[in-house]
Design a protein around this motif. Sequence first.
Motif, PDB file in Angstrom:
ATOM      1  N   ILE A  25       0.560 -50.412 -33.451  1.00  9.87           N
ATOM      2  CA  ILE A  25       1.151 -49.361 -34.287  1.00  9.87           C
ATOM      3  C   ILE A  25       2.647 -49.607 -34.452  1.00  9.87           C
ATOM      4  N   GLY A  26       3.302 -50.026 -33.347  1.00 11.97           N
ATOM      5  CA  GLY A  26       4.733 -50.319 -33.413  1.00 11.97           C
ATOM      6  C   GLY A  26       5.045 -51.411 -34.420  1.00 11.97           C
ATOM      7  N   ASP A  27       4.177 -52.413 -34.496  1.00 11.82           N
ATOM      8  CA  ASP A  27       4.387 -53.508 -35.451  1.00 11.82           C
ATOM      9  C   ASP A  27       4.376 -52.998 -36.892  1.00 11.82           C
ATOM     10  N   LEU A  28       3.579 -51.960 -37.144  1.00 15.29           N
ATOM     11  CA  LEU A  28       3.480 -51.423 -38.504  1.00 15.29           C
ATOM     12  C   LEU A  28       4.779 -50.771 -38.966  1.00 15.29           C
ATOM     13  N   ILE A  29       5.499 -50.173 -38.011  1.00 12.33           N
ATOM     14  CA  ILE A  29       6.707 -49.431 -38.399  1.00 12.33           C
ATOM     15  C   ILE A  29       7.988 -50.101 -37.914  1.00 12.33           C
ATOM     16  N   GLY A  30       7.855 -51.284 -37.289  1.00 14.66           N
ATOM     17  CA  GLY A  30       9.051 -52.005 -36.850  1.00 14.66           C
ATOM     18  C   GLY A  30       9.643 -51.495 -35.556  1.00 14.66           C
ATOM     19  N   GLU A  31       8.813 -50.968 -34.666  1.00 16.90           N
ATOM     20  CA  GLU A  31       9.271 -50.486 -33.365  1.00 16.90           C
ATOM     21  C   GLU A  31       8.607 -51.316 -32.268  1.00 16.90           C
ATOM     22  N   LYS A  32       9.413 -51.975 -31.433  1.00 13.96           N
ATOM     23  CA  LYS A  32       8.887 -52.881 -30.424  1.00 13.96           C
ATOM     24  C   LYS A  32       8.423 -52.175 -29.152  1.00 13.96           C
ATOM     25  N   SER A  33       8.981 -51.012 -28.875  1.00 14.45           N
ATOM     26  CA  SER A  33       8.685 -50.316 -27.618  1.00 14.45           C
ATOM     27  C   SER A  33       7.389 -49.510 -27.719  1.00 14.45           C
ATOM     28  N   ALA A  34       6.384 -49.904 -26.918  1.00 18.61           N
ATOM     29  CA  ALA A  34       5.122 -49.169 -26.898  1.00 18.61           C
ATOM     30  C   ALA A  34       5.315 -47.767 -26.330  1.00 18.61           C
ATOM     31  N   GLN A  35       6.230 -47.622 -25.364  1.00 18.89           N
ATOM     32  CA  GLN A  35       6.480 -46.312 -24.767  1.00 18.89           C
ATOM     33  C   GLN A  35       7.080 -45.333 -25.775  1.00 18.89           C
ATOM     34  N   LYS A  36       7.938 -45.848 -26.654  1.00 15.32           N
ATOM     35  CA  LYS A  36       8.514 -44.978 -27.687  1.00 15.32           C
ATOM     36  C   LYS A  36       7.435 -44.530 -28.666  1.00 15.32           C
ATOM     37  N   ILE A  37       6.517 -45.441 -29.001  1.00 18.53           N
ATOM     38  CA  ILE A  37       5.421 -45.077 -29.895  1.00 18.53           C
ATOM     39  C   ILE A  37       4.569 -43.982 -29.258  1.00 18.53           C
ATOM     40  N   LYS A  38       4.255 -44.148 -27.979  1.00 17.44           N
ATOM     41  CA  LYS A  38       3.457 -43.149 -27.267  1.00 17.44           C
ATOM     42  C   LYS A  38       4.178 -41.809 -27.243  1.00 17.44           C
ATOM     43  N   HIS A  39       5.483 -41.832 -26.987  1.00 15.10           N
ATOM     44  CA  HIS A  39       6.273 -40.601 -26.944  1.00 15.10           C
ATOM     45  C   HIS A  39       6.225 -39.873 -28.285  1.00 15.10           C
ATOM     46  N   HIS A  40       6.430 -40.617 -29.377  1.00 15.69           N
ATOM     47  CA  HIS A  40       6.495 -39.975 -30.687  1.00 15.69           C
ATOM     48  C   HIS A  40       5.115 -39.509 -31.156  1.00 15.69           C
ATOM     49  N   LEU A  41       4.058 -40.217 -30.784  1.00 18.27           N
ATOM     50  CA  LEU A  41       2.709 -39.734 -31.086  1.00 18.27           C
ATOM     51  C   LEU A  41       2.439 -38.431 -30.340  1.00 18.27           C
ATOM     52  N   SER A  42       2.891 -38.360 -29.100  1.00 18.54           N
ATOM     53  CA  SER A  42       2.718 -37.145 -28.304  1.00 18.54           C
ATOM     54  C   SER A  42       3.491 -35.977 -28.917  1.00 18.54           C
ATOM     55  N   GLN A  43       4.686 -36.262 -29.414  1.00 20.27           N
ATOM     56  CA  GLN A  43       5.496 -35.220 -30.048  1.00 20.27           C
ATOM     57  C   GLN A  43       4.837 -34.711 -31.330  1.00 20.27           C
ATOM     58  N   LEU A  44       4.266 -35.619 -32.126  1.00 19.39           N
ATOM     59  CA  LEU A  44       3.561 -35.210 -33.344  1.00 19.39           C
ATOM     60  C   LEU A  44       2.360 -34.338 -32.998  1.00 19.39           C
ATOM     61  N   ALA A  45       1.694 -34.678 -31.896  1.00 17.44           N
ATOM     62  CA  ALA A  45       0.554 -33.877 -31.461  1.00 17.44           C
ATOM     63  C   ALA A  45       1.008 -32.487 -31.019  1.00 17.44           C
ATOM     64  N   LYS A  46       2.122 -32.411 -30.280  1.00 19.57           N
ATOM     65  CA  LYS A  46       2.652 -31.123 -29.834  1.00 19.57           C
ATOM     66  C   LYS A  46       3.049 -30.241 -31.013  1.00 19.57           C
ATOM     67  N   LYS A  47       3.544 -30.862 -32.063  1.00 19.28           N
ATOM     68  CA  LYS A  47       3.964 -30.109 -33.248  1.00 19.28           C
ATOM     69  C   LYS A  47       2.789 -29.691 -34.113  1.00 19.28           C
ATOM     70  N   GLY A  48       1.593 -30.204 -33.800  1.00 12.20           N
ATOM     71  CA  GLY A  48       0.408 -29.806 -34.542  1.00 12.20           C
ATOM     72  C   GLY A  48       0.096 -30.642 -35.755  1.00 12.20           C
ATOM     73  N   PHE A  49       0.848 -31.746 -35.956  1.00 13.27           N
ATOM     74  CA  PHE A  49       0.609 -32.575 -37.133  1.00 13.27           C
ATOM     75  C   PHE A  49      -0.585 -33.505 -36.955  1.00 13.27           C
ATOM     76  N   ILE A  50      -0.867 -33.922 -35.713  1.00 12.11           N
ATOM     77  CA  ILE A  50      -1.970 -34.839 -35.459  1.00 12.11           C
ATOM     78  C   ILE A  50      -2.694 -34.421 -34.182  1.00 12.11           C
ATOM     79  N   SER A  51      -3.880 -34.970 -33.990  1.00 11.15           N
ATOM     80  CA  SER A  51      -4.541 -34.920 -32.685  1.00 11.15           C
ATOM     81  C   SER A  51      -4.530 -36.338 -32.150  1.00 11.15           C
ATOM     82  N   TYR A  52      -4.185 -36.481 -30.877  1.00 13.33           N
ATOM     83  CA  TYR A  52      -3.992 -37.813 -30.302  1.00 13.33           C
ATOM     84  C   TYR A  52      -4.548 -37.865 -28.891  1.00 13.33           C
TER      85      TYR A  52
END
Length: 211
Positions: A25-52
């Motif tokens: 997923i990071g490769d798709l958006i140009g982000e190398k850190s897997a932990q940052k991707i996990k953090h932002h997916l979790s934040q989107l889930a908390k905001k109600g935009f996605i289920s993860y």
Amino acid sequence: MHETQEKLLKFIQEKDLSGFTLRGIGDLIGEKSAQKIKHHLSQLAKKGFISYDSHSRSIRISPSVSKEGDLVSLPIVGSANCGPATIFADPNVVGYLRVSKKFIPIGSRLFVLQANGVSMNKAKVGRFKKNIEDGDFVVVDGSSANPNSGEYVVSVIDGMANIKKFLVDKLNKRIVLESESTQQFFPIFIHEDDDYQISGMVIDVIKKARD
């Protein structure tokens, strides 16, 4: 909304990312850190935009905006001050506002804030030029973070949410956040180096029921 979250949400809306690794997923958006991707997916889930689900790698757009029926459910993510920025921004979804599709545009990444204060009670928002009074529900397009001068925006200033008219003062190289009110409120002046973020553009107001 954080820029990385905006990119992620856009890809999730366009492509099924279930089964992708965090690095993929990071490769798709140009982000190398897997932990940052996990953090932002979790934040989107908390905001109600996605289920993860990190274990099954399941990622789905939240059904908060349904494509069926006459009503949609817009996530309410807290309050925003219409005067000085005094209410802390809270990214967590506190509920959902059920609204007829006839009242709002469909397809945008929308969320709702409840207005606090009277400093925008002479604003003219949207097609019907609605003002923003204390307690009204303000509909925000989170995909519009680059407003034109004269548009209404939700800003985050030092971690606090604020609704104002966005003006670009090219002569003095600054941004001015201006009130439109029956009372006097002084503008907020923003330097390009300030801790300042636009969360989205105000596109409509759902008026609070009044006698």
